[in-house]
Design a protein around this motif. Structure first.
Motif, PDB file in Angstrom:
ATOM      1  N   GLY B  37      42.314 109.840  56.955  1.00  8.49           N
ATOM      2  CA  GLY B  37      43.563 109.695  57.572  1.00  8.49           C
ATOM      3  C   GLY B  37      43.907 109.841  58.985  1.00  8.49           C
ATOM      4  O   GLY B  37      44.569 108.836  59.612  1.00  8.49           O
ATOM      5  N   ASP B  39      40.961 111.253  61.458  1.00  9.55           N
ATOM      6  CA  ASP B  39      39.813 111.751  62.134  1.00  9.55           C
ATOM      7  C   ASP B  39      39.904 112.641  63.396  1.00  9.55           C
ATOM      8  O   ASP B  39      39.074 112.754  64.109  1.00  9.55           O
ATOM      9  CB  ASP B  39      38.874 110.239  62.468  1.00  9.55           C
ATOM     10  N   ALA B  41      40.968 116.146  62.420  1.00 11.24           N
ATOM     11  CA  ALA B  41      41.448 117.297  61.563  1.00 11.24           C
ATOM     12  C   ALA B  41      42.728 117.516  61.695  1.00 11.24           C
ATOM     13  O   ALA B  41      43.071 118.882  61.863  1.00 11.24           O
ATOM     14  CB  ALA B  41      40.587 118.567  62.035  1.00 11.24           C
ATOM     15  N   SER B  42      43.528 116.679  61.687  1.00 12.88           N
ATOM     16  CA  SER B  42      45.173 116.952  61.831  1.00 12.88           C
ATOM     17  C   SER B  42      45.857 116.703  60.324  1.00 12.88           C
ATOM     18  O   SER B  42      47.237 117.016  60.163  1.00 12.88           O
ATOM     19  CB  SER B  42      45.824 115.999  62.837  1.00 12.88           C
ATOM     20  N   CYS B  43      45.406 116.014  59.334  1.00 13.02           N
ATOM     21  CA  CYS B  43      46.308 115.660  58.187  1.00 13.02           C
ATOM     22  C   CYS B  43      45.965 116.144  56.972  1.00 13.02           C
ATOM     23  O   CYS B  43      46.708 116.132  56.129  1.00 13.02           O
ATOM     24  CB  CYS B  43      46.232 114.124  58.435  1.00 13.02           C
ATOM     25  N   GLY B  44      44.586 116.462  56.706  1.00 11.55           N
ATOM     26  CA  GLY B  44      44.173 117.072  55.417  1.00 11.55           C
ATOM     27  C   GLY B  44      43.941 116.349  54.260  1.00 11.55           C
ATOM     28  O   GLY B  44      43.673 116.740  53.158  1.00 11.55           O
ATOM     29  N   VAL B  45      44.009 114.891  54.555  1.00 16.06           N
ATOM     30  CA  VAL B  45      43.591 113.934  53.318  1.00 16.06           C
ATOM     31  C   VAL B  45      42.168 113.980  53.116  1.00 16.06           C
ATOM     32  O   VAL B  45      41.756 113.201  51.952  1.00 16.06           O
ATOM     33  CB  VAL B  45      44.208 112.495  53.661  1.00 16.06           C
ATOM     34  N   CYS B  58      36.253 115.420  57.889  1.00 18.94           N
ATOM     35  CA  CYS B  58      36.249 114.447  58.737  1.00 18.94           C
ATOM     36  C   CYS B  58      35.652 115.234  59.796  1.00 18.94           C
ATOM     37  O   CYS B  58      35.334 114.573  61.063  1.00 18.94           O
ATOM     38  CB  CYS B  58      37.286 113.847  59.029  1.00 18.94           C
TER      39      CYS B  58
HETATM   40  S1  FES Z   1      41.139 112.645  58.139  1.00 22.57           S
HETATM   41 FE1  FES Z   1      42.855 113.916  58.769  1.00 22.57          FE
HETATM   42  S2  FES Z   1      41.886 115.891  58.359  1.00 22.57           S
HETATM   43 FE2  FES Z   1      40.018 114.739  58.122  1.00 22.57          FE
END
Ligand code: FES
Ligand code: FES
Lengths: 769, 150
Positions: B37, B39, B41-45, B58
């Motif tokens: 989502g 790259d 480490a901000s979204c958690g997907v 990621c």
């Molecule tokens: S792709 Fe968003 S946290 Fe890893």
């Protein structure tokens, strides 16, 4: 009703939770060339030369393309109907780059590593040009963004590229100047809205390959498969029939995937190399090289009498379309067309202005589509007027708002890019929405403010909104139902489910019409080869327009089942009935299972297949009453949202849970626009908010509570009484929150977002300016 | 380079690129439940469990999981189904792109927290962004799922 009005689970929900392959990148063929674009570090530059030799020499690099290698055909990537109301001002690649992130060249390689190495090996000599970064200075600026001879408008939209004007528009009803002159009270204000990014969690992704017959297949995360196909055909100079576009599941769109992104480059790579290719945007590319909401300046004048009766509204706007004119005119028009009719009692109304080019990320379609910009200005100004007249802001709305059985001349004057269609409002439950919303938020006790601890004040504010349901005279959708043996149906629809649940609700409409259970309807959607046409998922059209097409197809199927059932029973058709389980005649019955199986295998053999298509004839607005409660920290200026209540009239909800979550999701994005989200640029036009750390969408903690209710309503022109619901949720939070902040602490910030800094500054200055 | 690790309860030996992230390696090997989502480490997907703790895959170099235990949504299908059903019952599953990541965080949360309240749930799931739902329906679904599990 058995199927419509039920909160059935979304048909793809569990499969997606299990992590089954569903999205474009999950399904793209492998192996495939990795396609990557070299993106401009400059806001405006001419490409003096690009040396590709070193890149081409890298092992695994299949092709390198620059502007010299691509067809010189002007297109728009807006992803709209034909002919598009946006200027054709773009090429697959061009000699000029017009914003930081614009495409300089494209490479395709066997591996990610080779593609990255190739990008690094490209030697570009830029002639850096003076950019236009301030949209209020863009008109007649010394720098002209677009001077290419091939670019053009498809029909008059006020396109004057030599003056940096992408579109212009003006309308009026009555004599605004005269009414303003005579009025007891006149309020003049200016509001600014910012660029907002969609941030669908799935980025732009597409894959292309040649099939057995040499046809170009495109798998892509798009809201508009048919527009992608048509525009690709034009750009790549190939027949439309030689392209197939298919959309699998989409990880969110919100308008961002109405536009065309990697498809042209990826398709060209496949055409040149004969190989499958795949292009996945990085998050940085999504920010730098797709689209944003058009930022706007809105100058608004309200004229009223002392009692609060509005007499005239004048809204003059300036919109920033960035480097390319995608949706320049239509977003602009919607700022007026989907806000001003709400207050239809005025004697005069005027709306107009221009959309200008700047060297920023291009504007584009984004949920709300101008209405959120217009709503913020108009609903803020109304609150300011109420304050000046010492009137209750709710009363002011009640006195002036549109009601069932009424109309507005604006409906006929303003469409999207063209004239509109006159209509009378047959469903408008705003009075009930307002009453219920006041009750839910506790307006009586909370308005306007109360202390909430040392240095903290809470306030409530409100706003109303309207939207549309499809674009009348333009949006068209079709659906086909096919009867299978043993009594199931395939529903083939052009409609594009971008995560909204439209596949589910369209199946519910088919099931309701056929009196069968929704699980007998097997949906296949959005494939230009295998499903009928649909203009696409935008302009809040799917339930209302595609829903009609599905209903028509199902009515025809119902009639066909009766005909065939009666024939098998040997009775007259008029004596037979179909109840979803069987066709019954005077002397017997045949089950759907038996009938469908005999039709294919043993008796009166034939395929039953019915198609419905529907052209949107009017665009009945859904309505929404919104109430926000905020807490403002007097020491820091920080605004915390405490509660947001929205009561919406979307007609009969086909699936109440899905309708409600559409509104909740829209509210959250509107709250982001109100409080945190803003695309920001540095001095030379570099993007300061190029990732999800610097561009903040609302997180779980930022949305403590959303209270959404659907008002009982029925739109006579809609399928089973439905209107749209996809966009309206986003419109009100900026104004409702700004009004709540004012009611709490008496400061009025007139440019979004309402950051702590701005609120603190205004607090320090003492009062509203 | 070669790594040996436990993936969804089975020991596997993978050939990986030295610069690859765990997310890239998983997807390249056909485990597409974890998505990309942001790259950063901000979204958690992209959430998976590394030694039973939720991590953004990621931001984890594939090389680092050598000798460790990785669990993806493909390895917790029963729980994923129950969570998916709870979400669907609330209409909380919109585009679904964030759902597998949320499932993984929930699986970890269930092990770690006993009867969490809303505030604890919000803070445990803070890293799992959703752009579609506005979170409210997800919270309804999570509460239902936790309630039903007991
Ligand atoms: S792709 Fe968003 S946290 Fe890893
Ligand atoms: S459902 Fe789309 S991001 Fe959560």
């Amino acid at each position: 009703m058995n199927e419509v009005g039920k909160s059935l689970p979304k048909i793809d929900g569990v499969g997606l939770a299990l992590g089954r392959p569903a999205y474009t990148d999950d399904l793209a063929p492998r192996p495939a060339l990795v396609v990557r674009a070299l993106r401009s570090p400059h806001a405006f530059a001419r490409l003096k030369s690009i040396d590709t030799a070193a890149a081409e020499a890298i092992d695994g690099v299949a092709c390198v393309l620059t502007w010299r290698d691509v067809p010189r055909v002007a297109v728009t990537r807006a992803g709209q109907g034909h002919p598009e109301p946006s200027p054709r001002d773009r090429f697959i690649l061009d000699e000029y780059v017009r914003h930081v992130g614009d495409e300089v060249a494209v490479v395709a390689a066997d591996s990610e590593a080779a593609a990255v190495a190739a990008l690094a090996a490209l030697v570009v000599d830029y002639e850096v040009l003076e950019p236009v970064l301030d949209f209020e200075q863009a008109e007649d600026h010394a720098t002209v963004l677009h001077s290419e001879p091939e670019i053009h408008e498809n029909f008059p939209i006020g396109f004057e590229p030599t003056r940096n004007i992408a579109s212009a528009y003006a309308m009026h009803v009555g004599d605004v100047d005269k009414v303003v002159q005579d009025a007891e009270v006149v309020l003049r204000r200016t509001y600014y809205t910012q660029a907002q990014q969609h941030v669908a969690l799935e980025p732009m992704v597409c894959a292309t390959w040649l099939d057995l017959h040499g046809r170009l297949n495109v798998l892509t995360s798009t809201q508009t498969p048919w527009h992608v196909r048509r525009i690709m055909a034009r750009a790549l100079e190939m027949p439309v029939g030689e392209i197939r576009v298919n959309k699998p599941r989409i990880g969110g769109g919100f308008g961002g995937k109405q536009m065309i992104h990697g498809e042209l480059l990826c398709g060209l790579v496949t055409r040149r190399t004969g190989k499958a290719a795949r292009m996945v945007y990085s998050r940085r590319e999504v920010f730098a090289a797709t689209n944003t909401r058009h930022p706007m300046r809105m100058d608004i004048t309200l004229a009223a009498d002392r009692g609060g009766h509005l007499r005239a509204i004048d809204m003059q706007a300036l919109s920033d379309t960035g480097a390319y004119g995608e949706h320049a005119l239509t977003v602009f028009m919607v700022a007026g067309a989907k806000t001003l009719p709400l207050y239809n009692k005025v004697e005069a109304v005027r709306f107009g202005g221009k959309t200008v080019y700047t060297n920023r990320v291009p504007g584009g379609a984004f949920r709300g589509y101008g209405a959120i910009q217009g709503n913020y200005a108009l609903e803020s100004a109304l609150a300011e007027l109420a304050h000046e007249l010492d009137l209750d802001p709710v009363e002011l709305r009640r006195m002036n708002m549109i009601a069932e059985g009424e109309t507005s001349p604006i409906f006929a004057i303003m469409g999207e890019g063209t004239e509109g269609v006159a209509m009378t409002i047959d469903s408008c439950k705003l009075p009930a929405c307002i009453d219920r919303g006041m009750e839910l938020i506790g307006w009586g006790e909370k308005y306007p403010r109360r202390e909430a601890g040392p240095e903290k004040v809470r306030g409530v504010g409100m706003a109303l909104a309207m939207q549309g349901s499809g674009i009348p005279g333009i949006d068209m959708a079709a659906a086909t139902l096919k009867l299978n043996d043993f009594g199931s149906f395939n529903l083939l629809i052009g409609a594009t489910d971008l995560g909204t649940g439209s596949d589910t609700i369209l199946a519910q409409i088919a099931a309701e019409t056929l009196s069968v259970s929704t699980d007998l309807i097997k949906v296949y959607s959005s494939d230009t080869d295998r499903t009928p046409f649909d203009t696409g998922a935008y302009a809040s059209s799917t339930t209302y327009v595609s829903g009609h097409a599905v209903r028509t197809a199902a009515q025809k199927m119902r009639a066909a089942l009766l005909t065939e059932g009666a024939a098998m029973l040997g009775c007259a058709e008029k004596d037979a009935v179909f109840d979803g389980a069987e066709v019954r005649g005077p002397d017997g019955a045949i089950s759907l299972e038996d009938l469908s199986t005999r039709l294919l295998y043993s008796q009166n053999q034939k395929q039953l297949c019915t198609t419905g298509s529907h052209l949107c004839e009017k665009s009945p607005p859904p309505y929404l009453a919104a109430f926000a409660e905020v807490e403002v920290d007097l020491g820091t200026g920080k605004v915390d949202l405490i509660d947001f209540v929205a009561v919406v009239d979307c007609g009969q909800a086909i699936n109440p849970n899905l309708a409600r979550v559409q509104v909740e999701g829209g509210l959250a994005q509107g709250i982001g626009m109100a409080l945190t989200e803003e695309v920001r640029y540095g001095k030379r036009g570099t993007l300061l908010t190029g990732d999800m750390m610097t561009y903040r969408i609302p997180a779980r903690q930022d949305i403590p509570r959303l209270t959404v209710e659907l008002a009982a309503s029925h739109e006579p022109s809609g399928p089973f009484g439905a209107k749209s619901v996809g966009e309206i949720g986003i419109d009100t939070p900026p104004a409702a929150i700004a009004n709540a902040v004012f009611n709490a602490v008496g400061v009025r910030v007139r440019d979004l977002p309402l950051t702590a800094e701005k609120v603190l500054m205004a607090l320090r200055e003492g009062r509203a300016k | 380079m070669t790594i040996v690790f436990t993936l969804n309860d089975r020991e596997v030996t993978w050939e990986i690129e030295p610069t690859e992230t765990l997310l890239q390696a998983l997807r390249r090997n056909g485990l597409v439940g974890a998505k990309e989502g942001c790259d950063t480490a901000s979204c958690g997907v992209c959430t998976v469990l590394l030694d039973n703790k939720p991590v953004p895959s990621c931001a984890v170099p594939a090389a680092r999981v050598d000798g460790h235990t990785v669990t993806t949504v493909e390895g917790v299908q029963d729980q994923a189904r129950r969570i998916g059903e709870a979400m669907a019952a609330e209409g909380a599953d919109q585009c679904g792109y964030c759902t597998p990541g949320l499932v993984m965080s929930l699986v970890a949360m269930e092990k770690e927290l006993d009867q969490p309240d809303d505030e604890q749930i919000r803070s445990y799931l803070a890293g799992n962004m959703c752009r579609c739902s506005g979170y409210t329906s997800q919270m309804r679904a999570v509460r239902k799922y936790l309630g039903g599990g007991r």
